[in-house]
Design a protein around this motif. Structure first.
Motif, PDB file in Angstrom:
ATOM      1  N   GLN A 155       2.055  11.499   1.835  1.00  0.00           N
ATOM      2  CA  GLN A 155       0.875  12.343   1.647  1.00  0.00           C
ATOM      3  C   GLN A 155       1.239  13.826   1.738  1.00  0.00           C
ATOM      4  O   GLN A 155       0.772  14.644   0.956  1.00  0.00           O
ATOM      5  CB  GLN A 155      -0.197  12.012   2.682  1.00  0.00           C
ATOM      6  N   ILE A 165       4.023   6.786   5.206  1.00  0.00           N
ATOM      7  CA  ILE A 165       2.786   7.055   4.466  1.00  0.00           C
ATOM      8  C   ILE A 165       2.368   8.507   4.692  1.00  0.00           C
ATOM      9  O   ILE A 165       1.965   9.205   3.758  1.00  0.00           O
ATOM     10  CB  ILE A 165       1.677   6.068   4.861  1.00  0.00           C
ATOM     11  N   PHE A 197      16.193   4.329   4.705  1.00  0.00           N
ATOM     12  CA  PHE A 197      16.780   5.277   5.661  1.00  0.00           C
ATOM     13  C   PHE A 197      15.847   5.659   6.789  1.00  0.00           C
ATOM     14  O   PHE A 197      16.278   5.949   7.894  1.00  0.00           O
ATOM     15  CB  PHE A 197      17.254   6.543   4.931  1.00  0.00           C
ATOM     16  N   VAL A 198      14.549   5.733   6.515  1.00  0.00           N
ATOM     17  CA  VAL A 198      13.598   6.130   7.556  1.00  0.00           C
ATOM     18  C   VAL A 198      13.033   4.886   8.233  1.00  0.00           C
ATOM     19  O   VAL A 198      13.066   4.755   9.442  1.00  0.00           O
ATOM     20  CB  VAL A 198      12.463   7.002   6.977  1.00  0.00           C
ATOM     21  N   PHE A 199      12.513   3.970   7.423  1.00  0.00           N
ATOM     22  CA  PHE A 199      12.052   2.668   7.911  1.00  0.00           C
ATOM     23  C   PHE A 199      11.058   2.796   9.060  1.00  0.00           C
ATOM     24  O   PHE A 199      11.305   2.367  10.174  1.00  0.00           O
ATOM     25  CB  PHE A 199      13.273   1.813   8.322  1.00  0.00           C
ATOM     26  N   ALA A 200       9.926   3.448   8.789  1.00  0.00           N
ATOM     27  CA  ALA A 200       8.884   3.554   9.810  1.00  0.00           C
ATOM     28  C   ALA A 200       7.552   3.749   9.095  1.00  0.00           C
ATOM     29  O   ALA A 200       7.303   4.797   8.500  1.00  0.00           O
ATOM     30  CB  ALA A 200       9.163   4.715  10.752  1.00  0.00           C
ATOM     31  N   ALA A 230       4.381  10.968   5.340  1.00  0.00           N
ATOM     32  CA  ALA A 230       5.335  11.804   4.607  1.00  0.00           C
ATOM     33  C   ALA A 230       4.980  11.859   3.128  1.00  0.00           C
ATOM     34  O   ALA A 230       5.028  12.927   2.499  1.00  0.00           O
ATOM     35  CB  ALA A 230       6.750  11.257   4.790  1.00  0.00           C
ATOM     36  N   ALA A 276      14.404   4.377  -1.082  1.00  0.00           N
ATOM     37  CA  ALA A 276      15.339   5.098  -0.204  1.00  0.00           C
ATOM     38  C   ALA A 276      14.674   5.470   1.114  1.00  0.00           C
ATOM     39  O   ALA A 276      15.286   5.403   2.182  1.00  0.00           O
ATOM     40  CB  ALA A 276      15.859   6.353  -0.912  1.00  0.00           C
ATOM     41  N   MET A 277      13.395   5.847   1.032  1.00  0.00           N
ATOM     42  CA  MET A 277      12.698   6.210   2.261  1.00  0.00           C
ATOM     43  C   MET A 277      12.585   4.997   3.183  1.00  0.00           C
ATOM     44  O   MET A 277      12.792   5.102   4.388  1.00  0.00           O
ATOM     45  CB  MET A 277      11.319   6.779   1.932  1.00  0.00           C
ATOM     46  N   LEU A 287       4.155  15.162   1.126  1.00  0.00           N
ATOM     47  CA  LEU A 287       4.907  15.528  -0.089  1.00  0.00           C
ATOM     48  C   LEU A 287       3.936  15.816  -1.224  1.00  0.00           C
ATOM     49  O   LEU A 287       4.099  16.785  -1.969  1.00  0.00           O
ATOM     50  CB  LEU A 287       5.861  14.401  -0.490  1.00  0.00           C
ATOM     51  N   LEU A 345      13.079   4.556  -6.844  1.00  0.00           N
ATOM     52  CA  LEU A 345      14.288   4.776  -6.054  1.00  0.00           C
ATOM     53  C   LEU A 345      13.970   5.566  -4.776  1.00  0.00           C
ATOM     54  O   LEU A 345      14.463   5.263  -3.688  1.00  0.00           O
ATOM     55  CB  LEU A 345      15.305   5.532  -6.905  1.00  0.00           C
ATOM     56  N   GLU A 346      13.112   6.589  -4.929  1.00  0.00           N
ATOM     57  CA  GLU A 346      12.764   7.414  -3.764  1.00  0.00           C
ATOM     58  C   GLU A 346      11.926   6.632  -2.755  1.00  0.00           C
ATOM     59  O   GLU A 346      12.133   6.739  -1.541  1.00  0.00           O
ATOM     60  CB  GLU A 346      12.016   8.679  -4.213  1.00  0.00           C
ATOM     61  N   VAL A 361       0.837  -1.201   0.000  1.00  0.00           N
ATOM     62  CA  VAL A 361       0.000   0.000   0.000  1.00  0.00           C
ATOM     63  C   VAL A 361       0.871   1.251   0.000  1.00  0.00           C
ATOM     64  O   VAL A 361       0.666   2.186  -0.776  1.00  0.00           O
ATOM     65  CB  VAL A 361      -0.949   0.007   1.225  1.00  0.00           C
ATOM     66  N   GLY A 401       3.851  10.671  -6.852  1.00  0.00           N
ATOM     67  CA  GLY A 401       4.866  11.200  -7.754  1.00  0.00           C
ATOM     68  C   GLY A 401       6.292  10.835  -7.389  1.00  0.00           C
ATOM     69  O   GLY A 401       7.244  11.361  -7.960  1.00  0.00           O
ATOM     70  N   LEU A 402       6.474   9.913  -6.446  1.00  0.00           N
ATOM     71  CA  LEU A 402       7.837   9.491  -6.102  1.00  0.00           C
ATOM     72  C   LEU A 402       8.300   8.409  -7.077  1.00  0.00           C
ATOM     73  O   LEU A 402       7.500   7.627  -7.575  1.00  0.00           O
ATOM     74  CB  LEU A 402       7.883   8.921  -4.679  1.00  0.00           C
TER      75      LEU A 402
END
Lengths: 107, 243
Positions: free
Chosen positions: B60, B56, B48-51, B58, B44-45, B62, B40-41, B27, B36-37
């Motif tokens: 929204q 989700i 590096f962020v892994f949460a 973030a 990457a999220m 963006l 790769l983006e 999802v 629009g990501l």
């Protein structure tokens, strides 16, 4: 990759790591004020609500509580399904199908 | 000495919950792509962020065009609950080295915390088990996000309007199971009202942080009030029994 996305990902990565390690590494639970622990327990539901409430109730920049705002009905149905199924994928599928159906019906 | 056997055990024990995480990851990937990501983006999220919920959120934000700083603050606030989980595991990992704690902390999620905490109740605690559990979620969450993003791109674009609501539905799916008692109900109502007012009267996306911080107070205060009235009624009962 756009530079603001790189900044965001690195920043959010560091910010998230800052929530993960400090208390695992150092403090014992009794060193944290009890009310702060309680307070933190409410943050997640609070933020999630703040993210979706405007998406549901605001239509074209204005508060819309009328029946023509199909997101309200769809949100109610999705909440019921989420409550009984406790399954996010089923909730998402129900939600988007409801919006799809309502859009077709209203047209 | 790193105990690889414990890593493997943590990894395997986490598979059932990991599978449901990967559905959630799909999802996230679809929503990320629709916002629009690039693949790769999206990946990457996750790396590096892994949460989950915060990623989700973030995505929204963006899509709404929020500035990076306000998204980072929102992500931080959503993830503050990790502090609680860290605090609850730390007594079990007192003997573990600083290094492995710093590494395994990065991989801590709601799910790996739950599996690990449960395991530590009946077995000898080890940081390796915790790490293995976290690695499981890391792989499945990351992989599912990429798949979701690719799959989402293959969906015809006339379905895009539906995905505006998919965000809402995804959050309802996370939020509703959290509502277990009255203080949470009050928190949700307060946050709904504050965010709607904030959306209308405050410029930018700061209403998210404002509602998040202030509505949590409503939860805390109502929990304290309910506790106080309970203890009062208990003391009244004792008092009337004495009579």
């Amino acid at each position: 990759m756009k530079s603001d996305i790189i900044i965001f990902i690195l920043g959010a990565g560091i910010a998230t790591y800052l929530t993960r390690f400090p208390l695992l590494v150092i403090a014992r639970k009794k060193d944290i004020p009890k009310s702060l622990l309680k307070y933190m327990g409410y943050i997640a539901p609070s933020i999630l609500t703040a993210l979706i409430a405007p998406a549901i109730f605001i239509n074209k920049g204005r508060l819309d509580l009328s029946f023509s705002n199909i997101y309200i009905l769809a949100a109610i149905i999705t909440s019921l399904v989420a409550y009984f199924s406790k399954n996010m994928l089923i909730s998402v599928i129900t939600g988007i199908c409801t919006v799809g159906l309502l859009t077709i019906l209203i047209r | 000495m790193i105990k690889f056997k414990e890593i493997r055990k943590g990894f395997i024990d986490t598979l059932p919950i990991g599978i449901s995480v990967s559905i959630y990851g799909l999802v996230y990937g679809v929503l990320g792509g629709k916002a629009g990501l690039s693949v790769l983006e999206v990946a990457a999220m996750s790396l590096f962020v892994f949460a989950g919920a915060s990623q989700i959120a973030a995505v929204q934000m963006l899509a709404l065009g929020s500035n990076p700083l306000s998204i980072i603050i929102t992500v931080f606030i959503i993830n503050l609950r990790h502090l609680l989980m860290g605090a609850s595991l730390s007594p079990y990992l007192k003997e573990a080295s600083f290094k492995i704690k710093m590494v395994s902390a990065f991989f801590m999620t709601d799910e790996s915390y739950a599996v690990t905490y449960n395991h530590f109740q009946k077995n000898k605690p080890s940081p390796e088990y915790f790490l293995g559990s976290g690695l499981n979620i890391y792989l499945l969450w990351g992989g599912a996000g990429v798949l979701g993003c690719i799959f989402g791109a293959a969906l015809p674009s006339q379905f895009n309007f539906i995905f505006d609501f998919a965000f809402v539905a995804a959050f309802i799916g996370i939020l509703v199971p959290m509502i277990k008692d009255f203080p949470v109900v009050f928190t949700v109502i307060a946050s709904g009202i504050i965010s709607l007012l904030g959306y209308t009267y405050i410029p930018g996306k700061w209403y998210i942080i404002l509602a998040g911080i202030s509505a949590s107070f409503v939860g805390l205060v109502s929990e304290n009030l309910i506790e106080r009235s309970k203890s009062k009624s208990i003391s009244q009962e004792i008092f009337s029994n004495e009579e």
